[in-house]
Design a protein around this motif. Structure first.
Motif: not given
Length: 436
Positions: A133, A142, A186
């Protein structure tokens, strides 16, 4: 329950682990192999193929059509599929990939790329199925992306994070991702990468990386750190077993290749013969040395009694030193750039053991034969022979490694033969010098 009965028990077969199925396959009569395979679905047959002994797998593939092999390949992870293809003849591989290309062109191309790497390299171990990702994504994105990887969930321990140019920069643990608040970046969840490998490095180095960092998955990247694939710990366990087997075979002057010729004694003999010839030549050389120094032996016939002791002790200490250095290389405990420290240490150990054993055998010879001069000859020769043997044992693996040869060879017939010759030469020269 016998193996042959279990072949007829379809329910049992379908519930068994592939490793247990492979055991049944190997133990049952070859005439029942076809029936066994017919009772398994494609996925089970493909998994069985991976767990079979190399010789049994090769025999099975020889009896399987190209189309059937292509179907089995489609059930496997890319690294396992490449391993199976690696056991086939080149023209068969081409035909199998052509069949796969008709239905799965992308998969066929990936396999072609994997087959370019040596089997004993990181590229030969890696699988291209890897969940990744971008760093700019969120936890929600994700998780949505991971749904496309649900078939691989059992091997998905974390997700790899890449930048906008697909360069590997870190990982996110699956547990942390699952517990994260929706839309969490993320970048806030990931751990910065601490290790990666290139596809061309040797599988032994890969195993050392896994052992050093205690990891279960390892990223494989190109020169610009772009993510190519991953290596799982189960493949590394197999590597460790293969390397241990290979070292064991080479230490006795053979090769792990003989596993492929379990029922062909002539082939196995040809594999073992070269190093036996080395031993034969070495034995002839020791005999020739004794013939050259026959005048010394005739003058003091008691010298003959100590020939086996000198050669045996030299061979033993030499093999010990060689083994220590070889295992140090294999486990990473010996840094190739600082190997001189190990060689000096082994040399010092050889001097000490030679002094101790030489003193003991010298005293024994004096007590036995009542000749102090003979005691000095035997003791001095033992000291020198053991010291030199230890040096040879420590230096031989280093020399082989620098020549690009597996150091494990050094622990076998080479060290034994070299130390027999040097031991006899030292003994005879010492006796000639002191007894004349």
């Amino acid at each position: 329950m016998t193996a042959s009965n279990r072949v007829l028990d379809t329910a049992t077969l379908r519930s068994m682990h592939p490793a247990d199925l492979a055991k049944v396959f190997e133990e049952c009569d070859p005439s029942l192999h076809g029936e066994l395979l017919s009772r398994l679905d494609d996925e089970k047959r493909a998994d069985l193929l991976i767990h079979l002994d190399p010789m049994d797998r090769q025999q099975l593939l020889e009896q399987t059509s190209v189309r059937e092999i292509a179907e089995l390949i489609g059930e496997l992870e890319s690294d396992d599929a490449a391993d199976v293809l690696g056991d086939l003849e080149e023209d068969t591989v081409v035909r199998v990939l052509e069949v796969r290309e008709a239905s799965e062109p992308e998969e066929a191309e990936e396999l072609r790329e994997l087959l370019k790497y040596p089997k004993d390299s990181a590229g030969g171990l890696m699988q291209v199925e890897v969940a990744s990702i971008r760093q700019s994504a969120s936890s929600t994105e994700a998780i949505q992306a991971l749904r496309s990887w649900q078939d691989d969930v059992e091997n998905m321990h974390f997700i790899f994070v890449v930048d906008d140019e697909d360069r590997f920069i870190g990982t996110v643990r699956m547990a942390r991702l699952a517990l994260a608040e929706p839309h969490t970046p993320i970048a806030d969840l990931m751990e910065i990468k601490f290790v990666e490998v290139r596809p061309t490095i040797d599988q032994e180095e890969v195993a050392r990386v896994f052992a050093k960092y205690d990891i279960i998955s390892l990223a494989v990247t190109d020169e610009e750190s772009r993510l190519l694939g991953r290596i799982l710990v189960d493949d590394v366990v197999e590597v460790m077993e293969e390397e241990a087997d290979e070292d064991a075979y080479r230490m006795v002057g053979s090769d792990a290749e003989e596993l492929l010729y379990g029922d062909r004694p002539f082939k196995i003999s040809l594999i073992r013969l070269p190093w036996l010839v080395v031993n034969l030549v070495g034995g002839f050389c020791t005999g020739l040395l004794l013939w050259i120094f026959q005048a010394t032996l005739e003058e003091t016939i008691a010298l003959v009694a100590f020939v086996p002791v000198i050669t045996a002790m030299g061979g033993n200490v030499g093999s010990q030193s060689a083994m220590i250095v070889i295992r140090g290389y294999a486990t990473g405990r010996i840094d190739p750039s600082a190997v001189s420290t190990t060689v000096v240490r082994e040399g010092s150990i050889g001097l000490f053991m030679g002094l101790l054993c030489g003193g003991m055998i010298g005293l024994v010879s004096v007590a036995w034969l009542g000749d102090p001069t003979l005691g000095i000859v035997v003791g001095s020769a033992m000291f020198a022979a053991m010291s030199v043997a230890t040096a040879i044992g420590a230096l031989a693996p280093v020399a082989f490694r620098r020549l690009g040869v597996d150091p494990a060879i050094a622990a076998g017939p080479f060290v034994t033969t070299a130390n027999d010759i040097t031991g006899i030469l030292i003994y005879m020269l010492t006796a000639t010098a002191l007894l004349s």
